[in-house]
Design a protein around this motif. Structure first.
Motif, PDB file in Angstrom:
ATOM      1  N   THR A 111       4.635  20.257  11.113  1.00 47.87           N
ATOM      2  CA  THR A 111       3.703  20.337  12.231  1.00 47.87           C
ATOM      3  C   THR A 111       2.863  19.075  12.391  1.00 47.87           C
ATOM      4  N   VAL A 112       2.394  18.720  13.511  1.00 44.92           N
ATOM      5  CA  VAL A 112       1.723  17.475  13.633  1.00 44.92           C
ATOM      6  C   VAL A 112       0.180  17.673  13.361  1.00 44.92           C
ATOM      7  N   ALA A 113      -0.343  17.368  12.046  1.00 42.13           N
ATOM      8  CA  ALA A 113      -1.755  17.725  11.784  1.00 42.13           C
ATOM      9  C   ALA A 113      -2.248  16.341  11.625  1.00 42.13           C
ATOM     10  N   GLY A 114      -3.390  16.061  12.397  1.00 47.65           N
ATOM     11  CA  GLY A 114      -4.016  14.584  12.715  1.00 47.65           C
ATOM     12  C   GLY A 114      -4.678  14.255  11.285  1.00 47.65           C
ATOM     13  N   GLY A 115      -5.306  15.292  10.822  1.00 44.21           N
ATOM     14  CA  GLY A 115      -5.943  14.600   9.296  1.00 44.21           C
ATOM     15  C   GLY A 115      -4.981  14.362   8.276  1.00 44.21           C
ATOM     16  N   GLU A 116      -3.831  15.336   8.201  1.00 43.06           N
ATOM     17  CA  GLU A 116      -2.601  14.711   7.312  1.00 43.06           C
ATOM     18  C   GLU A 116      -2.003  13.530   7.561  1.00 43.06           C
ATOM     19  N   MET A 117      -1.853  13.028   8.827  1.00 43.24           N
ATOM     20  CA  MET A 117      -1.470  11.802   9.222  1.00 43.24           C
ATOM     21  C   MET A 117      -2.386  10.720   8.725  1.00 43.24           C
ATOM     22  N   VAL A 118      -3.527  10.725   8.983  1.00 41.12           N
ATOM     23  CA  VAL A 118      -4.569   9.758   8.651  1.00 41.12           C
ATOM     24  C   VAL A 118      -4.509   9.763   7.019  1.00 41.12           C
ATOM     25  N   VAL A 119      -4.445  10.760   6.548  1.00 37.73           N
ATOM     26  CA  VAL A 119      -4.264  10.705   4.847  1.00 37.73           C
ATOM     27  C   VAL A 119      -3.213  10.105   4.644  1.00 37.73           C
ATOM     28  N   SER A 120      -2.024  10.168   5.081  1.00 37.27           N
ATOM     29  CA  SER A 120      -0.794   9.638   5.096  1.00 37.27           C
ATOM     30  C   SER A 120      -0.727   8.084   5.147  1.00 37.27           C
ATOM     31  N   ILE A 121      -1.361   7.803   6.186  1.00 40.28           N
ATOM     32  CA  ILE A 121      -1.515   6.208   6.572  1.00 40.28           C
ATOM     33  C   ILE A 121      -2.518   5.408   5.535  1.00 40.28           C
ATOM     34  N   LEU A 122      -3.655   6.282   5.036  1.00 39.66           N
ATOM     35  CA  LEU A 122      -4.474   5.716   3.992  1.00 39.66           C
ATOM     36  C   LEU A 122      -3.670   5.455   2.885  1.00 39.66           C
ATOM     37  N   LYS A 123      -3.094   6.326   2.510  1.00 37.68           N
ATOM     38  CA  LYS A 123      -2.320   6.570   1.031  1.00 37.68           C
ATOM     39  C   LYS A 123      -1.347   5.350   1.273  1.00 37.68           C
ATOM     40  N   LEU A 124      -0.470   5.247   2.433  1.00 39.66           N
ATOM     41  CA  LEU A 124       0.330   4.351   2.381  1.00 39.66           C
ATOM     42  C   LEU A 124      -0.100   2.914   2.477  1.00 39.66           C
ATOM     43  N   SER A 125      -1.512   2.690   3.018  1.00 40.06           N
ATOM     44  CA  SER A 125      -2.190   1.403   3.200  1.00 40.06           C
ATOM     45  C   SER A 125      -2.311   0.918   1.878  1.00 40.06           C
ATOM     46  N   PHE A 126      -2.864   2.040   0.826  1.00 40.60           N
ATOM     47  CA  PHE A 126      -3.350   1.678  -0.203  1.00 40.60           C
ATOM     48  C   PHE A 126      -2.394   1.218  -1.319  1.00 40.60           C
ATOM     49  N   PHE A 127      -1.222   1.861  -1.266  1.00 42.84           N
ATOM     50  CA  PHE A 127       0.086   1.735  -1.924  1.00 42.84           C
ATOM     51  C   PHE A 127       0.829   0.244  -1.708  1.00 42.84           C
ATOM     52  N   LEU A 128       0.693   0.075  -0.247  1.00 43.12           N
ATOM     53  CA  LEU A 128       1.106  -1.141   0.248  1.00 43.12           C
ATOM     54  C   LEU A 128       0.326  -2.468  -0.499  1.00 43.12           C
ATOM     55  N   ILE A 129      -0.712  -2.460  -0.388  1.00 38.97           N
ATOM     56  CA  ILE A 129      -1.714  -3.427  -0.985  1.00 38.97           C
ATOM     57  C   ILE A 129      -1.730  -3.522  -2.325  1.00 38.97           C
ATOM     58  N   ILE A 130      -1.605  -2.547  -3.082  1.00 40.21           N
ATOM     59  CA  ILE A 130      -1.381  -2.613  -4.463  1.00 40.21           C
ATOM     60  C   ILE A 130      -0.188  -3.226  -5.108  1.00 40.21           C
ATOM     61  N   TRP A 131       0.816  -2.692  -4.341  1.00 43.27           N
ATOM     62  CA  TRP A 131       2.151  -3.207  -4.538  1.00 43.27           C
ATOM     63  C   TRP A 131       2.348  -4.917  -4.368  1.00 43.27           C
ATOM     64  N   PHE A 132       1.755  -5.240  -3.245  1.00 38.81           N
ATOM     65  CA  PHE A 132       2.004  -6.433  -2.674  1.00 38.81           C
ATOM     66  C   PHE A 132       1.210  -7.289  -3.600  1.00 38.81           C
ATOM     67  N   VAL A 133      -0.056  -6.869  -3.865  1.00 36.71           N
ATOM     68  CA  VAL A 133      -0.973  -7.568  -4.604  1.00 36.71           C
ATOM     69  C   VAL A 133      -0.301  -7.836  -6.129  1.00 36.71           C
ATOM     70  N   VAL A 134       0.063  -6.807  -6.758  1.00 36.43           N
ATOM     71  CA  VAL A 134       0.592  -7.081  -8.203  1.00 36.43           C
ATOM     72  C   VAL A 134       1.857  -7.728  -8.233  1.00 36.43           C
ATOM     73  N   GLY A 135       2.943  -7.417  -6.925  1.00 38.06           N
ATOM     74  CA  GLY A 135       4.179  -8.043  -6.976  1.00 38.06           C
ATOM     75  C   GLY A 135       4.050  -9.662  -6.754  1.00 38.06           C
ATOM     76  N   VAL A 136       3.011 -10.028  -5.803  1.00 38.90           N
ATOM     77  CA  VAL A 136       2.882 -11.292  -5.677  1.00 38.90           C
ATOM     78  C   VAL A 136       2.372 -12.123  -6.673  1.00 38.90           C
ATOM     79  N   PHE A 137       1.478 -11.391  -7.453  1.00 40.46           N
ATOM     80  CA  PHE A 137       0.779 -12.197  -8.504  1.00 40.46           C
ATOM     81  C   PHE A 137       1.826 -12.295  -9.726  1.00 40.46           C
ATOM     82  N   LEU A 138       2.798 -11.415  -9.869  1.00 39.68           N
ATOM     83  CA  LEU A 138       3.683 -11.628 -11.063  1.00 39.68           C
ATOM     84  C   LEU A 138       4.880 -12.031 -11.053  1.00 39.68           C
TER      85      LEU A 138
END
Length: 748
Positions: free
Chosen positions: A180-207
């Protein structure tokens, strides 16, 4: 049973690779993209083609195809890098957004008109919205148009589209799982993706770049391949554990490695692996082609092909016009995007794997891709005639309006770049977001693992309350640089002077005061979240206030110093490739650097001998190496000519290199990094057995016999002598020299 499965796996792999090899040779002779050859080979190997043996077990091919997607996305990530995304600019982001949103909406409407479900229509729209970087690059290369004015803009848009495609895969996975297409779940997915992209990027670039720098001397190609693929699969597994796909993790790790100085080396040694498994993936795509389905849906295929071509032209041209490009560049860009390719196949495979895609859509999309791939060169060539026709028949008022809009947008961009407070707020907002993500991830790790472990360890020697207090204090100390970074907005000295000269002190201080308050409230919330469950809410708030006051009033100098070191290390890793290219981190003698740059086609020295270019006299630099088609020429002679694509190693000061860089690499050409594996810039003291003692520089034949170039002679402490032909070498002289590593050993 296991032996039979292994035999079946090898037999199927032998069949598809043999057919793939034959098909690629034929398509290469026909001057067509190799990807089409793989698709044809897949069709021949499928049960739909009965004239030759078929693949015995399609599950085997599915395994290889999934592995191919991971390696393919990893390779795309190596070409992507977040640095390129930042450099692409708002223009490319807006254009890509218009194209993707427009094509997705169009595809969704057509899907609904054809009777597809909402989920299938969304997948169809996503598949129609992704242009193919591989096919566009091949077409522009064949047409000798890679250096046309519109091409950099096209590649910037494709870079952004790659990121959109990865985000889209995460959203589509969520939609498919919930059906199904649920707007709330899509927003949560995008926020979750953004969080993990940033943390992976920061940790990966630092190390990761730091580890590469530390062990660069011992990393052979074999070791680098193992490390790169190990990191790729490790991130892919971690991505699945975080609720995302294997492909996303592979793409992110590729983009992290793309920012390191080893990116070109990794890309080179991973290429054979990518070619192998990428071929298997595209062959598996061809196996999904069913002639009966194609005949049954021939009208749909023709309609979707027209939609892709017309839609990409319209939305691509509109997107470029909206960002202030001229009508000519906009139309050339739009006409170049008229195809779908690898990401469309990956999205189709995702839908099939999740069992939400109608069986007929896959072969339809593959056929549309084949048709639009064949037509791409023709539409690229048709851009200029179409522009001439439109310009001729376009009402004059519209032409004036478009030209005026283009100038207005470009002026607005320049004006915005001069908005000091706007730049300060954007930079510090990004800083707050990055540090917040690091703090939130750290709080999770500290609360889940560190504090309980430390508490149990200390609990053996002291009371439980004291052990908990020490555990919490240790956690707060670890996080103190990031809390300090959130609370204290960063302004450069130049910005402070500009603000002071144009505004009153109250106006200068008010925005900064607001940023401090916002940062302080965020920090209090994070500290309270760290203490939640260990202490009461009131105690947590009081501790947060006391901790932040102590941080700002008592320990600010110490924490500020640690934060600066962390930021300097991080930014050094982010800009590692650029710093290596310009030599900013290769300090040698005084302020001299060893830098590598690639010669562009418009370089004024192209075709000239080094002697005639006279770079030393005109720009003060010394040419110490030329890399041409992977062949390295250390300390080239004056008779060697400069050709486009040559990677030239030069030694000079920062100002000298920055002056020469735009001449060698016109229009900010994206140059690859050269490797200095065979050339070394070093210094050593002349011993009593040195063959140079008592000789003049002109008599030493350094260039001819030792493939070396003298840069400076250090005689006495910090007394550097310029290398003149009549300088005589003495025992104790320290010579600063660049040249062939092996031959220079004889001079030591």
């Amino acid at each position: 049973m296991e032996e039979l499965q292994i035999n079946s796996l090898i037999t199927d792999l032998a069949l598809i690779l043999t057919l793939g090899a034959a098909a690629t040779i034929i398509f290469k002779l026909l001057k067509q993209p190799v990807v089409l050859g793989y698709i044809v080979a897949g069709f021949i190997a499928s049960p739909h083609f009965s004239f030759l043996p078929s693949v015995g077990n399609e599950a085997n091919i599915e395994f290889w195809a999934q592995l191919g997607i991971v390696v393919l996305l990893f390779s795309l990530g190596l070409e992507f890098s977040f640095k390129k995304l930042i450099n692409a600019g708002i223009s490319a982001i807006v254009t890509a957004l218009i194209i993707v949103c427009g094509m997705m909406a169009t595809g969704f409407l057509i899907g609904k008109c054809m009777g597809f479900t909402s989920v299938n229509s969304i997948f169809l729209g996503a598949m129609l919205s992704m242009s193919s970087t591989t096919i566009i690059l091949k077409a522009l290369t064949d047409l000798n148009m890679k250096h046309r004015q519109f091409v950099p803009g096209i590649f910037a848009v494709l870079i952004v589209e790659d990121l959109f495609a990865v985000v889209m895969m995460v959203i589509l996975s969520s939609i498919a799982i919930n059906n199904t297409v649920a707007g709330g779940e899509m927003v949560v997915s995008i926020l979750k993706l953004s969080f993990f992209l940033i943390i992976w990027f920061v940790v990966g670039v630092f190390l990761i770049p730091s580890i590469f720098r530390k062990f660069r001397r011992v990393l052979s190609d074999e070791m680098m391949l193992i490390i790169a693929m190990g990191l790729c699969f490790l991130m892919a597994v971690f991505s699945v554990a975080s609720g995302f796909s294997l492909a996303l993790g592979a793409f992110v790790m590729g983009s992290i490695l793309a920012g390191t100085s080893e990116a070109e080396r990794i890309e080179r040694i991973v290429n054979p692996v990518k070619d192998l498994f990428g071929a298997v993936f595209f062959i598996s795509v061809g196996m999904m082609v069913d002639p009966q389905v194609i005949m049954q849906y021939s009208g749909t295929i023709a309609l979707l092909s027209v939609v892709v071509i017309v839609g990409m032209i319209v939305y691509g041209t509109t997107g470029m016009l909206a960002t202030g490009q001229s009508l000519k560049i906009s139309m050339e860009s739009g006409f170049s995007l008229t195809q779908i390719g690898e990401f469309s196949f990956i999205i189709a495979t995702l839908g099939t794997t999740l069992d939400v895609l109608d069986d007929s859509i896959y072969p339809i999309i593959v056929t549309v891709s084949v048709i639009t791939t064949f037509t791409t060169p023709f539409f690229i060539k048709a851009a200029i005639p179409s522009y001439n026709f439109v310009e001729k028949h376009l009402p004059k008022k519209w032409s004036v309006l478009l030209e005026g809009y283009s100038k207005t947008v470009n002026n607005d961009v320049k004006q915005k770049s001069r908005n000091i407070w706007g730049n300060i707020i954007k930079r510090n907002a990004l800083r707050v977001v990055l540090y917040s993500v690091v703090i939130i991830a750290s709080i999770f790790v500290l609360r889940t693992y560190f504090i309980p472990f430390f508490n149990d360890l200390l609990g053996r020697f002291m009371s439980g309350n004291l052990a908990l207090l020490l555990s919490v204090v240790s956690a707060l100390i670890l996080l103190s640089p990031f809390f300090y970074g959130i609370v204290t907005p960063r302004l450069s000295r130049k910005e402070k002077m500009q603000l002071s000269s144009t505004n009153t002190p109250v106006i200068v201080g008010l925005p900064r005061f607001v940023m401090v308050i916002v940062g302080g409230l965020l920090s209090m919330a994070y500290v309270a979240a760290l203490l939640y469950g260990f202490y009461s809410s009131t105690t947590s708030v009081i501790v947060a206030i006391v901790y932040l006051l102590a941080l700002m009033l008592l320990f600010a100098p110490i924490v500020h110093k640690h934060l600066e070191l962390l930021e300097k290390h991080f930014m050094s890793n982010v800009n590692e490739r650029e710093n290596r290219r310009t030599g900013k981190e290769n300090n040698l003698v005084s302020d001299m650097h060893l830098a590598y740059m690639t010669v562009g086609y418009n370089c004024p020295f192209v075709g000239e001998r080094l002697r005639n270019a006279d770079l030393r006299r005109k720009y003060g630099v010394n040419v110490v190496a030329i890399i041409r088609n992977t062949v390295r020429y250390p300390i080239p002679t004056g008779n060697m000519r400069i050709f486009p694509g040559d990677q030239i190693g030069v030694i000079g000061t920062d100002d000298q290199i920055q002056t020469l860089l735009p001449l060698l690499e016109p229009k900010a050409q994206n140059a690859g990094d050269a490797t200095s594996a065979d050339v070394e810039f070093t210094h050593f003291q002349l011993s009593e057995t040195s063959p140079l003692l008592g000789q003049k520089l002109a008599e030493t034949r350094l260039r001819e016999d030792y493939k070396s170039l003298l840069v400076a002679v250090e005689r006495g402490q910090d007394n550097f002598l310029s290398p003149t032909p009549d300088i005589v070498f003495s025992q104790g002289d320290i010579i600063w020299i660049v040249g062939d590593k092996v031959k220079m050993k004889k001079l030591r």
